[in-house]
Motif scaffolding. Structure first.
Motif, PDB file in Angstrom:
ATOM      1  N   HIS A 186      12.742   0.110   6.865  1.00 50.92           N
ATOM      2  CA  HIS A 186      12.468  -1.171   7.214  1.00 50.92           C
ATOM      3  C   HIS A 186      10.988  -1.695   7.249  1.00 50.92           C
ATOM      4  O   HIS A 186      10.746  -2.781   7.100  1.00 50.92           O
ATOM      5  CB  HIS A 186      13.410  -1.291   8.644  1.00 50.92           C
ATOM      6  N   GLN A 187      10.197  -0.721   7.763  1.00 44.70           N
ATOM      7  CA  GLN A 187       8.791  -0.956   7.791  1.00 44.70           C
ATOM      8  C   GLN A 187       8.110  -1.479   6.168  1.00 44.70           C
ATOM      9  O   GLN A 187       7.493  -2.175   5.925  1.00 44.70           O
ATOM     10  CB  GLN A 187       7.969   0.062   8.350  1.00 44.70           C
ATOM     11  N   ARG A 188       8.661  -0.839   5.401  1.00 44.70           N
ATOM     12  CA  ARG A 188       8.467  -0.807   3.919  1.00 44.70           C
ATOM     13  C   ARG A 188       8.857  -2.474   3.574  1.00 44.70           C
ATOM     14  O   ARG A 188       7.896  -3.097   2.698  1.00 44.70           O
ATOM     15  CB  ARG A 188       9.299  -0.019   2.788  1.00 44.70           C
ATOM     16  N   PHE A 219       0.822  -1.393   0.012  1.00 42.23           N
ATOM     17  CA  PHE A 219      -0.170  -0.044  -0.071  1.00 42.23           C
ATOM     18  C   PHE A 219       0.994   1.282  -0.063  1.00 42.23           C
ATOM     19  O   PHE A 219       1.936   1.314   0.576  1.00 42.23           O
ATOM     20  CB  PHE A 219      -1.020  -0.057   1.193  1.00 42.23           C
ATOM     21  N   GLN A 220       0.210   2.142  -0.569  1.00 40.99           N
ATOM     22  CA  GLN A 220       1.155   3.621  -0.367  1.00 40.99           C
ATOM     23  C   GLN A 220       1.244   4.048   0.882  1.00 40.99           C
ATOM     24  O   GLN A 220       2.345   4.484   1.249  1.00 40.99           O
ATOM     25  CB  GLN A 220      -0.251   4.757  -1.202  1.00 40.99           C
ATOM     26  N   ASN A 221       0.435   4.006   1.766  1.00 44.11           N
ATOM     27  CA  ASN A 221       0.558   4.322   3.163  1.00 44.11           C
ATOM     28  C   ASN A 221       0.796   2.869   3.838  1.00 44.11           C
ATOM     29  O   ASN A 221      -0.135   1.854   3.827  1.00 44.11           O
ATOM     30  CB  ASN A 221      -0.624   4.879   3.957  1.00 44.11           C
ATOM     31  N   ILE A 222       2.056   2.571   4.660  1.00 42.85           N
ATOM     32  CA  ILE A 222       2.294   1.217   5.197  1.00 42.85           C
ATOM     33  C   ILE A 222       1.201   1.098   6.219  1.00 42.85           C
ATOM     34  O   ILE A 222       0.819   1.710   7.098  1.00 42.85           O
ATOM     35  CB  ILE A 222       3.604   1.455   6.001  1.00 42.85           C
ATOM     36  N   ARG A 223       0.739  -0.321   6.144  1.00 49.20           N
ATOM     37  CA  ARG A 223      -0.186  -1.067   6.840  1.00 49.20           C
ATOM     38  C   ARG A 223       0.359  -2.254   7.371  1.00 49.20           C
ATOM     39  O   ARG A 223       0.402  -3.262   6.994  1.00 49.20           O
ATOM     40  CB  ARG A 223      -1.500  -1.329   6.140  1.00 49.20           C
ATOM     41  N   LEU A 224       0.843  -1.972   8.835  1.00 47.19           N
ATOM     42  CA  LEU A 224       1.374  -2.987   9.344  1.00 47.19           C
ATOM     43  C   LEU A 224       0.613  -3.307  10.781  1.00 47.19           C
ATOM     44  O   LEU A 224      -0.184  -2.545  11.222  1.00 47.19           O
ATOM     45  CB  LEU A 224       2.719  -2.836   9.797  1.00 47.19           C
TER      46      LEU A 224
END
Length: 251
Positions: A154-156, A84-89
């Motif tokens: 790193h989240q990416r 996603f464009q905005n990280i969703r973790l």
């Protein structure tokens, strides 16, 4: 033949036409770029492919089968994963658990198996698969860190690993190197190239033109929801219509 094929795709929001008459394909073993200025309709295309939005007209086919009317979970089960464009973790869960969540698609079984403890072997396989992905992305040292405590880049990577955990045949990447420096982006580009060389089809939405030119085999350009150019990265960035779409017409 392309693995993913869009024919005459259109999406309207009331009187606004976000995507109009769009036709292109993405094949296995290749990285296909989808670029354009802000508001061109790039993320809308990904949402149409993955079932988050319904088609107003046209056709989306995956491996020859029409998927334009499928819900998101059925699209994922067919072999399509996305970021996603905005990280969703899950920020409070560990990196390992976030990646392991992607393996859930492979763990279908009756509930009584878990009650009898028969799901433990599957859980072990899931954790081993997640650990293997972490090693491939150079993230093994962060396995037990909370995902939300990681640096942005790193989240990416965690989000991309979670998508790969579903064992997709097509991976849709929505601005995967946004917020990364050139060294981080180049490292991720090498991973994408290896994945493509292994047979994965990748559709890449990205604003970093240096990165697009370095990793993509072909590029399609959207402007106001319409396809205005297609070809190699070098040909596309030299196209006057593309230059005008990004920079505007000369005075």
């Amino acid at each position: 033949m392309p693995l993913l094929s869009l024919e005459g795709v259109e999406r309207r929001f009331g009187g606004l036409v976000a995507v109009s008459g769009l036709s292109f394909g993405a094949g296995p073993g290749r990285i296909t770029g989808l670029i354009g200025p802000n508001g061109a309709g790039k993320t809308t295309v990904i949402n149409l492919v993955t079932g988050l939005l319904r088609l107003s007209a046209g056709s989306v086919r995956f491996d020859g089968a029409e998927i334009g009317a499928l819900p998101p979970h059925a699209v994922a089960r067919a072999g399509i994963a996305r970021t996603f464009q905005n990280i969703r973790l899950l920020p409070e869960q560990s990196v390992l658990d976030n990646v392991a969540a992607g393996f859930h698609r492979h763990e279908a079984g009756p509930p009584w198996q878990a009650l009898l403890g028969l799901g433990q072997a599957a859980r072990r396989r899931t954790e081993e698969g997640a650990a293997e992905l972490l090693a491939r992305f150079g993230m093994a040292a962060y396995a037990h860190h909370p995902a939300g405590a990681l640096a942005y880049g790193h989240q990416r990577r965690v989000e991309i690993m979670r998508a790969l955990a579903t064992s997709p045949r097509l991976l849709l990447l929505d601005e995967p190197v946004a917020g990364m420096n050139d060294v981080e982006a180049d490292g991720l580009g090498l991973v994408f190239r290896r994945l493509a060389e292994a047979g994965l089809a990748i559709l890449l939405v990205e604003h970093n033109m240096r990165f697009v030119c370095a990793v993509c085999d072909e590029v399609h350009v959207l402007d106001a929801g319409r396809l205005i150019a297609s070809g190699t990265p070098q040909a596309v960035v030299a196209d006057p219509a593309v230059v005008e779409a990004y920079l505007g017409a000369p005075a």
